[in-house]
Design a protein around this motif. Structure first.
Motif, short mmCIF file in Angstrom:
data_model
loop_
_atom_site.label_atom_id
_atom_site.label_comp_id
_atom_site.label_asym_id
_atom_site.label_seq_id
_atom_site.Cartn_x
_atom_site.Cartn_y
_atom_site.Cartn_z
N GLU A 413 0.82 -1.20 0.00
CA GLU A 413 0.00 0.00 0.00
C GLU A 413 0.86 1.25 0.00
O GLU A 413 0.58 2.21 -0.73
N LEU A 414 1.91 1.27 0.80
CA LEU A 414 2.80 2.44 0.83
C LEU A 414 3.43 2.67 -0.54
O LEU A 414 3.41 3.79 -1.06
N ILE A 415 3.98 1.62 -1.12
CA ILE A 415 4.71 1.76 -2.39
C ILE A 415 3.77 2.17 -3.51
O ILE A 415 4.11 3.00 -4.37
N HIS A 416 2.56 1.64 -3.54
CA HIS A 416 1.66 1.88 -4.67
C HIS A 416 0.70 3.04 -4.48
O HIS A 416 0.23 3.62 -5.47
N TYR A 417 0.41 3.39 -3.22
CA TYR A 417 -0.59 4.44 -2.99
C TYR A 417 -0.10 5.60 -2.12
O TYR A 417 -0.73 6.64 -2.09
N GLY A 418 1.01 5.42 -1.42
CA GLY A 418 1.51 6.48 -0.56
C GLY A 418 0.92 6.44 0.83
O GLY A 418 0.63 5.37 1.38
N VAL A 419 0.72 7.61 1.41
CA VAL A 419 0.28 7.74 2.80
C VAL A 419 -1.20 8.12 2.84
O VAL A 419 -1.62 9.09 2.20
N GLU A 420 -1.98 7.34 3.59
CA GLU A 420 -3.41 7.63 3.69
C GLU A 420 -3.63 9.01 4.31
O GLU A 420 -2.97 9.39 5.27
N GLY A 421 -4.55 9.76 3.75
CA GLY A 421 -4.83 11.10 4.21
C GLY A 421 -4.00 12.16 3.53
O GLY A 421 -4.43 13.31 3.42
N THR A 422 -2.82 11.77 3.08
CA THR A 422 -1.95 12.70 2.35
C THR A 422 -2.01 12.46 0.86
O THR A 422 -2.16 13.39 0.07
N HIS A 423 -1.91 11.19 0.48
CA HIS A 423 -1.87 10.83 -0.94
C HIS A 423 -3.15 10.14 -1.43
O HIS A 423 -3.40 10.10 -2.63
N PHE A 424 -3.90 9.58 -0.53
CA PHE A 424 -5.13 8.90 -0.94
C PHE A 424 -6.15 8.87 0.20
O PHE A 424 -5.80 9.06 1.37
N LYS A 425 -7.37 8.65 -0.18
CA LYS A 425 -8.43 8.36 0.77
C LYS A 425 -9.12 7.09 0.31
O LYS A 425 -8.89 6.62 -0.80
N ARG A 426 -9.97 6.54 1.15
CA ARG A 426 -10.66 5.30 0.78
C ARG A 426 -12.09 5.61 0.37
O ARG A 426 -12.76 6.44 0.98
N ASP A 427 -12.53 4.93 -0.68
CA ASP A 427 -13.91 5.13 -1.12
C ASP A 427 -14.84 4.26 -0.28
O ASP A 427 -14.40 3.59 0.68
N LYS A 428 -16.09 4.23 -0.62
CA LYS A 428 -17.08 3.50 0.17
C LYS A 428 -16.80 2.00 0.21
O LYS A 428 -17.27 1.29 1.11
N ASP A 429 -16.02 1.51 -0.77
CA ASP A 429 -15.69 0.09 -0.82
C ASP A 429 -14.29 -0.20 -0.30
O ASP A 429 -13.75 -1.30 -0.52
N ASN A 430 -13.68 0.79 0.36
CA ASN A 430 -12.36 0.66 0.98
C ASN A 430 -11.21 0.74 -0.02
O ASN A 430 -10.05 0.55 0.34
N ASN A 431 -11.48 1.02 -1.28
CA ASN A 431 -10.41 1.14 -2.26
C ASN A 431 -9.61 2.42 -2.04
O ASN A 431 -10.21 3.49 -1.86
N PRO A 432 -8.27 2.36 -2.07
CA PRO A 432 -7.48 3.59 -2.01
C PRO A 432 -7.68 4.39 -3.30
O PRO A 432 -7.54 3.86 -4.40
N VAL A 433 -8.01 5.66 -3.16
CA VAL A 433 -8.20 6.54 -4.31
C VAL A 433 -7.25 7.71 -4.16
O VAL A 433 -7.35 8.49 -3.21
#
Length: 554
Positions: A413-433
């Motif tokens: 998750e870190l390598i592909h999406y970064g840091v939650e809240g800074t680089h992505f948030k989760r949609d209603k299905d928990n997917n990192p966006v």
């Protein structure tokens, strides 16, 4: 209709998976020839065993199980709970210079790039990252190969044909055989999870294993099409080629075109049409020798079809000179109904298409012979390490092992999406966006750590579960049709020295015929020139290498 999009946004989509449009094809394995560093040929060499493939057992179970022979594990949703793949930082606190290719612009500088900072912190090293734009890669690599300042970790990615590449790797970079061959790879469990087909696609140099492949699925070039546009005109999977051509002509009216193409080594997606007509996947071993796509009897049949369809107006008129982002724009806005791209472009197509139409992946039309599809080399590229003491080599391999942490892990998750809240948030299905900062900083093409090492690719299209199912079904239909390129992992001094020139000769010849500037009969002269310019010698050298590899494998 899709909303207007910037060139920068389009380059993100290409970097997310559409590299086949932006970079030269994976036409050659690493090269050989010359004297520097000794012979790179595998002929007569003792071959290091391939790493013992050991899949990772931790993590989520797939919703759509894959297979060992190439169908991907499919996931309809992102894991609710992540596991920790690493308990300790693999690095030793030293400074590591990493160099790789990027399809985007230069990364946001370290001081302002939280993603870069967090990855360095997780690895336990200081990272100097040189991300080389695709357009400058061959020039930059020539400078690197000629100089004394080598990076610690160098990714040779995107399939570029580099002169004397294997000689450079053997003479200047570390032989990793003792660390990676057989069961030795188990010290790096995530590298051990890389399928054997990716190692075979990378190949050996002088019998040794000098790199780590960046795995990609076995599916290569795909004709992506606008399902509504094509099916309204009568498209069906596996239809006869004459009906396919009639369908394309029916699509192409009122400034709409069945196909679009972009500048590159595969003009008009000719390799797909040649393969669908029964030609080899570039190089095929038969009866002790190699047969090429370009010299096969059916190749001119495919050129004749393409030239006829071009005359019928089925290709966008700018296809011979169009840039990849411009082609993508015309595909997303419905100007062109189909384009040939790498399989990994699917996720970018889904995200950028904005639900304007349903995206189909074509199955081969019937052109007289057995239906067949293009198998990939199984890798984006491969990563080599500068020669160093054994302790440092082991540490560098551990860094690659971390970057290859599997889907479902915190590290992935870190390598592909970064840091939650800074680089992505989760949609209603928990997917990192990813948000705008995430799209600007994280992973390929922006700060492309995933071009240096990566986990085996999961089939997961966040927010597109039905498309995930469709693609998984398409893989099951396509896998039995895949035809490999038999020269992967082999060495040819002639092709290393002249491969780029030979490739351009073929591309120019195809473009001239498809656009009607020259007749189909002119191909005989193109292929004759290709043979005399080094192609014939390459065929002979690949045949010798193939025989030696098969003999050693017994």
């Amino acid at each position: 209709m899709t909303a207007p999009m910037s060139r920068r946004t389009l380059m993100r989509a290409i970097g997310a998976g559409g590299a086949a449009l932006a970079a030269p094809s994976l036409l050659t394995a690493c090269g050989g020839g010359g004297d520097t560093g000794g012979s790179v040929s595998n002929k007569g060499s003792k071959l290091a065993p391939w790493p013992a493939y050991t899949p990772v057992t931790k993590g989520p179970k797939p919703d759509l199980p894959g297979t060992a022979d190439g169908i991907q594990n499919g996931y309809l949703k992102y894991p609710g709970e992540l596991f920790k793949a690493y308990n300790d930082k693999p690095g030793d606190g030293s400074t590591i210079h990493m160099m790789c290719l990027t399809y985007g612009t230069a990364p946001v500088p370290y001081a302002k790039n939280l993603y870069w900072q967090k990855v360095a912190e997780a690895l336990g090293v200081k990272i100097k990252l040189t991300a080389v734009p695709a357009a400058d890669f061959t020039k930059k690599m020539a400078t690197v190969m000629a100089g004394n300042e080598l990076p610690d970790i160098l990714s040779i990615g995107g399939g570029y044909t580099l002169p004397r590449e294997a000689q450079f790797v053997k003479s200047q970079m570390a032989d990793l055989s003792e660390h990676l061959s057989g069961d030795s790879i188990k010290d790096y469990p995530h590298l051990a999870a890389i399928p054997t087909y990716a190692w075979e696609g990378m190949g050996r140099i002088g019998g040794g294993i000098y790199g780590v492949p960046v795995e990609r699925p076995k599916f290569q070039d795909v004709l992506f099409y606008n399902k509504e546009m094509y099916e309204k005109a009568g498209y069906q999977d596996g239809m006869p080629v004459a009906d396919f051509a009639a369908m394309a002509k029916k699509v192409s009216r009122a400034k709409k075109y069945a196909f679009g193409a972009a500048v590159g080594p595969n003009p008009f997606g000719y390799r797909t049409h040649a393969l669908w007509h029964g030609a080899p996947n570039l190089w095929q071993h038969q009866g002790g020798s190699f047969t090429t796509m370009w010299g096969h009897d059916s190749f001119k049949d495919s050129l004749e079809l393409m030239a006829r369809m071009h005359k019928d107006g089925t290709w966008h008129p700018d296809s011979a000179a169009m840039a990849p982002p411009d082609l993508k724009t015309k595909y997303y806005n419905g100007t062109v109904g189909g384009l040939t791209d790498g399989f990994m472009a699917m996720i970018g197509n889904l995200q950028m298409n904005q639900d304007a139409f349903n995206i189909g992946l074509a199955l081969p039309y019937k052109a007289g012979g057995e239906q067949q599809a293009m198998q990939s080399r199984g890798m984006f590229g491969y990563t080599v390490l500068k020669k160093a003491p054994e302790k440092r080599i082991k540490m560098l391999l551990s860094l690659l092992d971390y970057l290859a942490s599997p889907f479902g892990s915190e590290e992935f998750e870190l390598i592909h999406y970064g840091v939650e809240g800074t680089h992505f948030k989760r949609d209603k299905d928990n997917n990192p966006v990813k948000n705008e900062k995430g799209l600007t900083e994280v992973a390929s093409p922006n700060t492309p750590f995933t071009n240096i090492a990566d986990a085996p690719q999961p089939l997961h299209y966040p927010g597109f579960p039905e498309d995930t199912k469709r693609v998984h079904d398409w893989q099951k239909e396509t896998l039995p049709l895949l035809v490999p390129d038999d020269h992967w992992g082999l060495q040819s001094a002639a092709f290393t020295a002249k491969g780029a020139t030979l490739e351009q000769q073929l591309a120019d010849g195809v473009s001239a015929i498809v656009t009607g500037r020259k007749p189909v009969s002119s191909w005989d002269e193109v292929y004759k020139k290709w043979q005399s310019g080094g192609g014939k010698t390459a065929v002979e050298e690949f045949a010798e290498e193939y025989a030696a590899a098969k003999k050693a494998a017994k």
